[in-house]
Design a protein around this motif. Structure first.
Motif, PDB file in Angstrom:
ATOM      1  N   ARG A 125       0.859  -1.284  -0.005  1.00 33.04           N
ATOM      2  CA  ARG A 125      -0.022  -0.014  -0.085  1.00 33.04           C
ATOM      3  C   ARG A 125       0.975   1.375  -0.042  1.00 33.04           C
ATOM      4  N   LEU A 126       0.642   2.184  -1.063  1.00 28.70           N
ATOM      5  CA  LEU A 126       1.366   3.320  -1.032  1.00 28.70           C
ATOM      6  C   LEU A 126       1.037   4.603  -0.395  1.00 28.70           C
ATOM      7  N   THR A 127      -0.508   4.653  -0.545  1.00 28.63           N
ATOM      8  CA  THR A 127      -1.050   5.787   0.055  1.00 28.63           C
ATOM      9  C   THR A 127      -2.398   5.571   1.170  1.00 28.63           C
ATOM     10  N   ASP A 128      -2.842   6.657   1.830  1.00 29.89           N
ATOM     11  CA  ASP A 128      -3.788   6.305   2.678  1.00 29.89           C
ATOM     12  C   ASP A 128      -5.228   6.584   1.700  1.00 29.89           C
ATOM     13  N   SER A 129      -6.110   6.464   2.153  1.00 26.25           N
ATOM     14  CA  SER A 129      -7.400   6.572   1.523  1.00 26.25           C
ATOM     15  C   SER A 129      -7.314   7.934   0.337  1.00 26.25           C
ATOM     16  N   VAL A 130      -7.711   7.796  -0.655  1.00 20.23           N
ATOM     17  CA  VAL A 130      -7.691   8.987  -1.591  1.00 20.23           C
ATOM     18  C   VAL A 130      -9.277   9.552  -1.712  1.00 20.23           C
ATOM     19  N   GLU A 131      -9.574  10.581  -1.288  1.00 23.69           N
ATOM     20  CA  GLU A 131     -10.954  11.367  -1.357  1.00 23.69           C
ATOM     21  C   GLU A 131     -11.042  12.080  -2.669  1.00 23.69           C
ATOM     22  N   MET A 132     -12.075  12.162  -3.124  1.00 24.95           N
ATOM     23  CA  MET A 132     -12.646  13.214  -4.204  1.00 24.95           C
ATOM     24  C   MET A 132     -14.054  13.578  -3.948  1.00 24.95           C
ATOM     25  N   SER A 133     -13.992  14.822  -3.932  1.00 22.02           N
ATOM     26  CA  SER A 133     -15.366  15.597  -3.680  1.00 22.02           C
ATOM     27  C   SER A 133     -16.172  14.622  -2.417  1.00 22.02           C
ATOM     28  N   GLY A 134     -15.346  14.685  -1.298  1.00 26.28           N
ATOM     29  CA  GLY A 134     -15.910  13.841  -0.165  1.00 26.28           C
ATOM     30  C   GLY A 134     -16.089  12.437  -0.317  1.00 26.28           C
ATOM     31  N   LEU A 135     -16.110  11.705  -1.285  1.00 27.74           N
ATOM     32  CA  LEU A 135     -16.110  10.381  -1.270  1.00 27.74           C
ATOM     33  C   LEU A 135     -14.717   9.669  -1.294  1.00 27.74           C
ATOM     34  N   VAL A 136     -14.842   8.792  -0.809  1.00 26.38           N
ATOM     35  CA  VAL A 136     -13.348   7.859  -0.677  1.00 26.38           C
ATOM     36  C   VAL A 136     -13.239   6.962  -2.014  1.00 26.38           C
ATOM     37  N   ALA A 137     -12.314   7.416  -2.628  1.00 32.96           N
ATOM     38  CA  ALA A 137     -12.026   6.658  -4.155  1.00 32.96           C
ATOM     39  C   ALA A 137     -11.216   5.431  -3.821  1.00 32.96           C
ATOM     40  N   GLY A 138     -10.495   5.454  -3.016  1.00 33.15           N
ATOM     41  CA  GLY A 138      -9.539   4.094  -2.868  1.00 33.15           C
ATOM     42  C   GLY A 138      -8.438   4.433  -2.303  1.00 33.15           C
ATOM     43  N   PHE A 139      -7.351   3.475  -2.365  1.00 33.22           N
ATOM     44  CA  PHE A 139      -5.869   3.851  -2.098  1.00 33.22           C
ATOM     45  C   PHE A 139      -5.304   3.257  -3.340  1.00 33.22           C
ATOM     46  N   LEU A 140      -4.007   3.640  -3.318  1.00 32.69           N
ATOM     47  CA  LEU A 140      -3.072   3.087  -4.302  1.00 32.69           C
ATOM     48  C   LEU A 140      -2.050   2.184  -3.629  1.00 32.69           C
ATOM     49  N   SER A 141      -2.008   1.001  -4.536  1.00 31.10           N
ATOM     50  CA  SER A 141      -1.006  -0.039  -3.858  1.00 31.10           C
ATOM     51  C   SER A 141      -0.264  -0.508  -5.024  1.00 31.10           C
ATOM     52  N   LEU A 142       0.842  -1.163  -4.824  1.00 29.77           N
ATOM     53  CA  LEU A 142       1.432  -2.078  -5.904  1.00 29.77           C
ATOM     54  C   LEU A 142       1.367  -3.277  -5.729  1.00 29.77           C
ATOM     55  N   ALA A 143       1.071  -4.419  -6.626  1.00 24.90           N
ATOM     56  CA  ALA A 143       0.499  -5.497  -6.705  1.00 24.90           C
ATOM     57  C   ALA A 143       1.803  -6.501  -6.330  1.00 24.90           C
ATOM     58  N   ALA A 144       1.769  -7.286  -5.515  1.00 27.25           N
ATOM     59  CA  ALA A 144       2.595  -8.417  -5.449  1.00 27.25           C
ATOM     60  C   ALA A 144       3.196  -8.851  -6.719  1.00 27.25           C
ATOM     61  N   GLY A 145       4.541  -9.111  -7.033  1.00 24.36           N
ATOM     62  CA  GLY A 145       4.930  -9.649  -8.286  1.00 24.36           C
ATOM     63  C   GLY A 145       5.358  -8.511  -9.224  1.00 24.36           C
ATOM     64  N   THR A 146       5.135  -7.389  -8.880  1.00 21.43           N
ATOM     65  CA  THR A 146       5.562  -6.051  -9.717  1.00 21.43           C
ATOM     66  C   THR A 146       6.782  -5.977  -9.620  1.00 21.43           C
ATOM     67  N   GLU A 147       7.525  -6.138 -11.002  1.00 20.04           N
ATOM     68  CA  GLU A 147       8.854  -6.058 -11.229  1.00 20.04           C
ATOM     69  C   GLU A 147       9.531  -4.732 -11.279  1.00 20.04           C
ATOM     70  N   GLY A 148      10.964  -4.540 -10.916  1.00 17.72           N
ATOM     71  CA  GLY A 148      11.599  -3.299 -11.179  1.00 17.72           C
ATOM     72  C   GLY A 148      13.253  -3.607 -10.818  1.00 17.72           C
ATOM     73  N   THR A 149      13.857  -2.470 -10.891  1.00 16.68           N
ATOM     74  CA  THR A 149      15.319  -2.591 -10.691  1.00 16.68           C
ATOM     75  C   THR A 149      15.807  -1.771  -9.633  1.00 16.68           C
ATOM     76  N   VAL A 150      16.808  -2.353  -8.725  1.00 19.12           N
ATOM     77  CA  VAL A 150      17.270  -1.645  -7.528  1.00 19.12           C
ATOM     78  C   VAL A 150      18.141  -0.713  -8.017  1.00 19.12           C
ATOM     79  N   GLU A 151      17.802   0.882  -7.566  1.00 19.81           N
ATOM     80  CA  GLU A 151      18.886   1.806  -7.928  1.00 19.81           C
ATOM     81  C   GLU A 151      19.763   2.065  -6.963  1.00 19.81           C
ATOM     82  N   ARG A 152      19.654   1.962  -5.732  1.00 17.49           N
ATOM     83  CA  ARG A 152      20.417   2.319  -4.588  1.00 17.49           C
ATOM     84  C   ARG A 152      20.018   1.420  -3.267  1.00 17.49           C
TER      85      ARG A 152
END
Length: 123
Positions: A16-43
């Motif tokens: 989970r990357l964010t808390d709840s995201v609200e738009m116009s007083g309604l909770v739209a959800g939250f932002l997550s990255l799914a297990a298995g998402t691939e990337g490269t180590v930079e540091r």
């Protein structure tokens, strides 16, 4: 697992990357990255968090090793007792090892910085 810069990794669990995201007083959800998402180590950063007791053990042990034979018997005995009383903290610190965090650039463009290395597996 010890990660290295340039290594390909993937998330071991949904992150989970964010808390709840609200738009116009309604909770739209939250932002997550799914297990298995691939990337490269930079540091990779090792963090050594020494407590005051660990630093004191290192200082006194060094003093004892360098000058213990030349010290008066009673002073050496007191120093040995103090070093002995701090030894459990020193042993625990050595077992713990450094905390390692990484910066990963995912293939989808997201960047996760200061993440603990244990949330990743090799891709």
């Amino acid at each position: 697992m010890t990660l290295k810069e340039g290594q390909r990794v993937k998330l071991a669990a949904d992150t989970r990357l964010t808390d709840s995201v609200e738009m116009s007083g309604l909770v739209a959800g939250f932002l997550s990255l799914a297990a298995g998402t691939e990337g490269t180590v930079e540091r990779v950063v090792e963090h050594h968090h020494e407590s005051d007791d660990v630093r004191e053990y290192e200082r006194l042990k060094s003093l004892l090793d360098a000058f213990g034979r030349e010290m008066p018997t009673e002073s050496r005995k007191q120093l040995e007792e103090k070093v002995g009383s701090l030894e459990p903290q020193w042993i625990a610190f050595q077992k713990q090892g450094p905390r390692v965090t990484v910066r990963v650039r995912f293939d989808n463009g997201f960047i996760l910085d200061e993440a603990h290395e244990d949330v990743f597996t090799s891709a």
